[in-house]
Design an enzyme around this catalytic site. Structure first.
Site, PDB file in Angstrom:
ATOM      1  N   ASP A  61     -26.419  -8.518  32.035  1.00 24.12           N
ATOM      2  CA  ASP A  61     -27.760  -8.079  31.640  1.00 24.12           C
ATOM      3  C   ASP A  61     -28.034  -8.558  30.225  1.00 24.12           C
ATOM      4  O   ASP A  61     -27.143  -8.564  29.378  1.00 24.12           O
ATOM      5  CB  ASP A  61     -27.932  -6.563  31.779  1.00 24.12           C
ATOM      6  CG  ASP A  61     -26.900  -5.754  31.016  1.00 24.12           C
ATOM      7  OD1 ASP A  61     -27.218  -5.316  29.891  1.00 24.12           O
ATOM      8  OD2 ASP A  61     -25.802  -5.543  31.539  1.00 24.12           O
ATOM      9  N   GLU A 153     -31.367   6.171  27.797  1.00 20.27           N
ATOM     10  CA  GLU A 153     -30.102   6.389  27.110  1.00 20.27           C
ATOM     11  C   GLU A 153     -30.169   7.442  26.006  1.00 20.27           C
ATOM     12  O   GLU A 153     -29.136   7.921  25.558  1.00 20.27           O
ATOM     13  CB  GLU A 153     -29.624   5.080  26.470  1.00 20.27           C
ATOM     14  CG  GLU A 153     -29.553   3.898  27.403  1.00 20.27           C
ATOM     15  CD  GLU A 153     -29.197   2.621  26.674  1.00 20.27           C
ATOM     16  OE1 GLU A 153     -28.356   2.666  25.753  1.00 20.27           O
ATOM     17  OE2 GLU A 153     -29.774   1.555  27.021  1.00 20.27           O
TER      18      GLU A 153
END
Length: 257
Positions: A61, A153
């Site tokens: 990613d 997150e």
């Protein structure tokens, strides 16, 4: 008295022998367990990391922090049985931000033949629906792409119930627009503390480093980000490495039709 003393000593010897035997057996079991776990992670100097080889579909990613990427070099890098087959690419963040290299990465990765997926970095302080609109304005999905990803997150001080409400708004807005179930990305501790069972219906892409064999999470997972220190031809910086939890048939079923 002497006979009783001898029996006591004999029992002590028997118990001590049994204890030593159990310790030895546990030692061998622990050694086998550790060797089995080590066997599933193999050091690949070319990639700069240990890779879990009991998974067959590997990917990375990226975002603008990986700078300009030579996607053909990424595609062509093969070491043993490990070759990168997919890439998650940062698309948007918050309400009005698009990653500076998203459009280039989105186009070039597809031209190189990698399966691509786009993700949105979530700001819990902002409206989930408005953030979904930001993503929709930037990302056009095609057949063969991975579902959209919500990267969540941090709480930024937002209460957990409000964070879950806004995250759910993003996911449902995306699901309604693209007609595909989006993926949730987070780390194992954040999921357990803040998302919990409210998001078990969405595929999970989970981050958990320095963990052998599989991430330590109580629920089913689809992707595992197992390292942030990988090296790949065509990328000048370190890059995150991921694996898919399944075979090629299951991977194909996940893709956009």
């Amino acid at each position: 008295m002497a006979q009783a003393s001898n029996k006591y000593i004999a029992w002590k010897i028997i118990l001590l022998s049994m204890g030593v035997g159990m310790v030895v057996m546990l030692g061998f079991a622990a050694y086998d367990w550790w060797m089995e776990r080590r066997a599933h992670f193999v050091r690949y100097p070319e990639f700069g990391i240990d890779i879990p080889v009991n998974y067959t579909i590997h990917g990375i990613d990226v975002s603008k922090y990986q700078d300009v990427i030579d996607w053909e070099s990424v595609r062509d890098m093969r070491v043993g049985n490990v070759q990168l087959g997919f890439a998650f690419i940062k698309a948007t963040e918050g309400l009005g931000n698009e990653d500076a290299l998203f459009q280039r990465n989105w186009k070039k990765s597809k031209h190189a033949g990698l399966v691509r997926g786009a993700y949105h970095f979530f700001l819990a302080t902002k409206s989930g629906k408005a953030q979904a609109e930001n993503f929709i304005n930037s990302v056009e999905l095609s057949p063969g792409d991975l579902p959209p990803v919500l990267d969540i997150e941090q709480t930024y001080g937002v209460p957990a119930d409000k964070l879950r409400e806004r995250a759910r708004d993003w996911l449902l807005t995306i699901q309604e627009y693209y007609h595909v179930t989006p993926i949730v990305y987070t780390n194992v501790d954040f999921y357990r503390q803040f998302l919990k069972d409210d998001f078990d219906g969405f595929p999970l892409w989970v981050a958990h480093y320095l963990q052998k064999e599989r991430p330590r999470t109580y629920r089913e997972w689809t992707f595992w980000q197992h390292s942030e220190l990988g090296r790949v031809n065509g990328i000048v910086t370190r890059v995150d490495f991921d694996v898919f939890n399944g075979d090629s048939v299951e991977f194909k079923k996940l893709l956009v039709n």
